[in-house]
Design a protein around this motif. Structure first.
Motif, PDB file in Angstrom:
ATOM      1  N   ARG A 102       0.838  -1.193   0.000  1.00  0.00           N
ATOM      2  CA  ARG A 102       0.000   0.000   0.000  1.00  0.00           C
ATOM      3  C   ARG A 102       0.874   1.244   0.000  1.00  0.00           C
ATOM      4  O   ARG A 102       1.894   1.306   0.678  1.00  0.00           O
ATOM      5  CB  ARG A 102      -0.920   0.015   1.210  1.00  0.00           C
ATOM      6  N   ASP A 103       0.439   2.232  -0.754  1.00  0.00           N
ATOM      7  CA  ASP A 103       1.133   3.509  -0.801  1.00  0.00           C
ATOM      8  C   ASP A 103       0.797   4.292   0.457  1.00  0.00           C
ATOM      9  O   ASP A 103      -0.366   4.386   0.853  1.00  0.00           O
ATOM     10  CB  ASP A 103       0.688   4.291  -2.046  1.00  0.00           C
ATOM     11  N   ALA A 104       1.810   4.854   1.109  1.00  0.00           N
ATOM     12  CA  ALA A 104       1.574   5.596   2.345  1.00  0.00           C
ATOM     13  C   ALA A 104       0.739   6.845   2.096  1.00  0.00           C
ATOM     14  O   ALA A 104      -0.022   7.274   2.952  1.00  0.00           O
ATOM     15  CB  ALA A 104       2.909   5.972   2.979  1.00  0.00           C
ATOM     16  N   GLU A 105       0.882   7.429   0.905  1.00  0.00           N
ATOM     17  CA  GLU A 105       0.127   8.630   0.576  1.00  0.00           C
ATOM     18  C   GLU A 105      -1.049   8.231  -0.300  1.00  0.00           C
ATOM     19  O   GLU A 105      -0.914   8.018  -1.496  1.00  0.00           O
ATOM     20  CB  GLU A 105       1.032   9.625  -0.153  1.00  0.00           C
ATOM     21  N   GLY A 106      -2.220   8.117   0.297  1.00  0.00           N
ATOM     22  CA  GLY A 106      -3.415   7.712  -0.426  1.00  0.00           C
ATOM     23  C   GLY A 106      -4.198   8.911  -0.923  1.00  0.00           C
ATOM     24  O   GLY A 106      -3.746  10.064  -0.876  1.00  0.00           O
TER      25      GLY A 106
ATOM     26  N   ARG B   7      -6.863  10.281   0.363  1.00  0.00           N
ATOM     27  CA  ARG B   7      -7.230  11.216   1.426  1.00  0.00           C
ATOM     28  C   ARG B   7      -6.091  12.186   1.721  1.00  0.00           C
ATOM     29  O   ARG B   7      -6.305  13.392   1.843  1.00  0.00           O
ATOM     30  CB  ARG B   7      -7.611  10.450   2.688  1.00  0.00           C
ATOM     31  N   GLU B   8      -4.882  11.680   1.799  1.00  0.00           N
ATOM     32  CA  GLU B   8      -3.743  12.546   2.106  1.00  0.00           C
ATOM     33  C   GLU B   8      -3.478  13.542   0.984  1.00  0.00           C
ATOM     34  O   GLU B   8      -3.106  14.686   1.233  1.00  0.00           O
ATOM     35  CB  GLU B   8      -2.481  11.699   2.359  1.00  0.00           C
ATOM     36  N   VAL B   9      -3.672  13.106  -0.247  1.00  0.00           N
ATOM     37  CA  VAL B   9      -3.427  13.993  -1.382  1.00  0.00           C
ATOM     38  C   VAL B   9      -4.488  15.079  -1.458  1.00  0.00           C
ATOM     39  O   VAL B   9      -4.190  16.253  -1.683  1.00  0.00           O
ATOM     40  CB  VAL B   9      -3.388  13.179  -2.699  1.00  0.00           C
ATOM     41  N   SER B  10      -5.754  14.717  -1.256  1.00  0.00           N
ATOM     42  CA  SER B  10      -6.829  15.698  -1.424  1.00  0.00           C
ATOM     43  C   SER B  10      -6.974  16.622  -0.223  1.00  0.00           C
ATOM     44  O   SER B  10      -7.528  17.708  -0.355  1.00  0.00           O
ATOM     45  CB  SER B  10      -8.145  14.983  -1.701  1.00  0.00           C
TER      46      SER B  10
ATOM     47  N   LYS C  67      -4.481  17.998   1.492  1.00  0.00           N
ATOM     48  CA  LYS C  67      -3.345  18.915   1.620  1.00  0.00           C
ATOM     49  C   LYS C  67      -3.051  19.491   0.252  1.00  0.00           C
ATOM     50  O   LYS C  67      -2.727  18.759  -0.684  1.00  0.00           O
ATOM     51  CB  LYS C  67      -2.128  18.151   2.156  1.00  0.00           C
TER      52      LYS C  67
END
Length: 151
Positions: A54-58, A60-63, A65
């Motif tokens: 799994r990518d740590a930056e999903g 939710r994290e991208v949208s 910030k």
């Protein structure tokens, strides 16, 4: 029920092969039921496909910030085709071959740095100084032309 028997238990008529019991296209389906499995499935813990980390930056994290784009300060400016085409037209270079040769002889690049930033400076809005300022007009004050067009 044997592999060559029909669904109702009666033996099949005609040529009978052992591959008929495992051929998905030859197995009859019962109304309202799932087709029976004809192949040997692996054990319950078997995982199909490759497990991907799994990518740590999903999403939710991208949208959640927002990061503004910062241009690379070491990047060279690209060619300014508008300026080169205008200069070529002023020198009466009308066809594409003449313009290409003229652009090769007289290259122009886009402006970059302080000059570009001055052009992009944001003009202050009335709402920046007055928090009660609203844009537009009241709906009760409609001009005659708009009333005639919209009814």
């Amino acid at each position: 029920m044997g592999p060559l028997d029909s669904m109702d238990g009666a033996p099949r008529q005609g040529v009978q092969r052992t591959s008929q019991a495992t051929n998905v296209l030859l197995t009859p389906s019962e109304l309202g039921k799932v087709k029976r499995i004809t192949t040997n499935l692996p054990h319950e813990d078997f995982a199909y496909g490759l497990p991907r980390p799994r990518d740590a930056e999903g999403a939710r994290e991208v949208s959640m910030k927002w990061v503004e784009h910062r241009p690379n300060p070491d990047a060279k400016p690209g060619p300014d085709f508008k300026a080169m085409n205008k200069l070529a037209a002023m020198h009466e270079k009308t066809n594409s071959k003449e313009q290409r040769d003229f652009r090769d002889q007289h290259p122009k690049t886009l402006k970059q740095g302080a000059v570009e930033n001055k052009l992009k400076q944001k003009q202050p809005l009335p709402s920046d100084h007055n928090p009660h300022h609203t844009f537009g007009r009241q709906t009760s004050c409609r001009p005659v032309e708009e009333t005639r067009l919209t009814g």
